[in-house]
Design a protein around this motif. Structure first.
Motif, PDB file in Angstrom:
ATOM      1  N   ARG A  38     -14.310  -9.546   6.115  1.00 11.08           N
ATOM      2  CA  ARG A  38     -15.719  -9.591   6.499  1.00 11.08           C
ATOM      3  C   ARG A  38     -15.887 -10.226   7.883  1.00 11.08           C
ATOM      4  N   ASN A  39     -15.091 -11.212   8.169  1.00  9.82           N
ATOM      5  CA  ASN A  39     -15.153 -11.850   9.482  1.00  9.82           C
ATOM      6  C   ASN A  39     -14.711 -10.873  10.576  1.00  9.82           C
TER       7      ASN A  39
ATOM      8  N   ARG B 110     -17.417  -8.268  11.123  1.00 14.64           N
ATOM      9  CA  ARG B 110     -18.511  -8.779  11.952  1.00 14.64           C
ATOM     10  C   ARG B 110     -18.126  -8.764  13.430  1.00 14.64           C
ATOM     11  N   LYS B 111     -16.895  -9.161  13.736  1.00 21.20           N
ATOM     12  CA  LYS B 111     -16.453  -9.175  15.134  1.00 21.20           C
ATOM     13  C   LYS B 111     -16.500  -7.762  15.728  1.00 21.20           C
TER      14      LYS B 111
ATOM     15  N   GLN C  30     -18.446  -5.353  14.751  1.00 20.99           N
ATOM     16  CA  GLN C  30     -19.845  -4.948  14.885  1.00 20.99           C
ATOM     17  C   GLN C  30     -20.528  -5.634  16.068  1.00 20.99           C
ATOM     18  N   VAL C  31     -20.075  -6.826  16.429  1.00 22.26           N
ATOM     19  CA  VAL C  31     -20.609  -7.492  17.618  1.00 22.26           C
ATOM     20  C   VAL C  31     -20.276  -6.662  18.853  1.00 22.26           C
TER      21      VAL C  31
ATOM     22  N   ARG D 279     -26.960 -10.669  17.161  1.00 21.80           N
ATOM     23  CA  ARG D 279     -26.781 -11.279  15.835  1.00 21.80           C
ATOM     24  C   ARG D 279     -27.644 -10.576  14.790  1.00 21.80           C
TER      25      ARG D 279
ATOM     26  N   VAL E  50     -26.145  -7.151  13.974  1.00 23.36           N
ATOM     27  CA  VAL E  50     -24.945  -7.258  13.139  1.00 23.36           C
ATOM     28  C   VAL E  50     -25.319  -7.651  11.714  1.00 23.36           C
ATOM     29  N   ASP E  51     -26.257  -8.583  11.562  1.00 25.29           N
ATOM     30  CA  ASP E  51     -26.723  -8.965  10.226  1.00 25.29           C
ATOM     31  C   ASP E  51     -27.252  -7.749   9.476  1.00 25.29           C
TER      32      ASP E  51
ATOM     33  N   VAL F  82     -24.301  -5.408   8.426  1.00 23.43           N
ATOM     34  CA  VAL F  82     -23.536  -5.985   7.312  1.00 23.43           C
ATOM     35  C   VAL F  82     -24.318  -5.876   6.010  1.00 23.43           C
TER      36      VAL F  82
END
Length: 222
Positions: free
Chosen positions: A13-14, A17-18, A20-21, A47, A50-51, A54
């Protein structure tokens, strides 16, 4: 299931997120210039984007696992409204509307950007030509409801729909013809030839993606 385990793994998941940033930065690069945002405002918008991505992924996975689609859709819609509220508070009414307009035309913009890059060394578009082509692509896309690219469609929870997919392909072909016809008023013969070829290649790629989705999700075996 393996996908479920992967999506619930903290390390994955981390990493997701990276990724998707980076995607969000590329997606909004030209918009940030138009809006003259501060670095802090840019970071906040990234942010929020990306939120949203996710959360949409989480809701879609829950949907595929048999969750109540009505409740999941309500949650997804409520979250989008929340993110939009935060974006409007950050940007103000006018810049927020610019953001929404940008999101709703994003697919057209990246299609045009790819075409501009492809002919940059042979028959480059002038700034005026690029703007004219963007405007007619947006206008013609809006005339074809199956092609509407509203950003809230990203949170719509639905399974593969072969009929809708075929309608989108047909609408895309019709849009291409309309754009090509109107572009003849301001593009050179060489640019027109390149545009027609680009349209054919893009449509072929979309049809290939559709056939792949049909095999995976539509029960097709050939």
């Amino acid at each position: 299931d393996a996908t479920d385990r992967m999506m619930n793994d903290p390390e994955f998941r981390n990493d997701f997120r990276k990724i998707q940033v980076t995607v969000a930065k590329n997606r909004y690069a030209s918009l940030f210039k138009e809006l003259t945002l501060t670095p802090e405002e840019q970071e906040a918008l990234i942010r929020l984007r990306v939120d949203q991505v996710v959360l949409s992924q989480d809701k879609y996975m829950a949907f595929l696992e048999g969750g109540d689609v009505t409740e999941l859709q309500k949650e997804a819609d409520a979250s989008l409204a929340k993110y939009d509220g935060e974006r409007k508070a950050l940007l103000g009414d006018d810049r927020f509307q610019q953001l929404k307009d940008y999101e709703n035309t994003w697919f057209v913009r990246i299609t045009l950007d790819a075409f501009k890059d492809a002919i940059e060394d042979s028959n480059p578009l002038s700034g005026a030509q690029a703007q004219q082509l963007l405007e007619i692509m947006i206008q013609e896309r809006a005339k074809n409801p199956p092609l509407e690219n509203r950003d809230d469609a990203e949170v719509a929870l639905k399974t593969f729909d072969a009929e809708a997919g075929q309608q989108r392909l047909q609408a895309q072909e019709q849009m291409n013809q309309q754009v090509l016809s109107r572009a003849a008023a301001f593009l050179s013969p060489q640019q027109m030839e390149a545009l027609a070829k680009d349209q054919v290649n893009n449509l072929a790629s979309q049809k290939k993606d559709f056939r792949t989705s049909e095999r995976w999700f539509g029960g097709k075996t050939n």
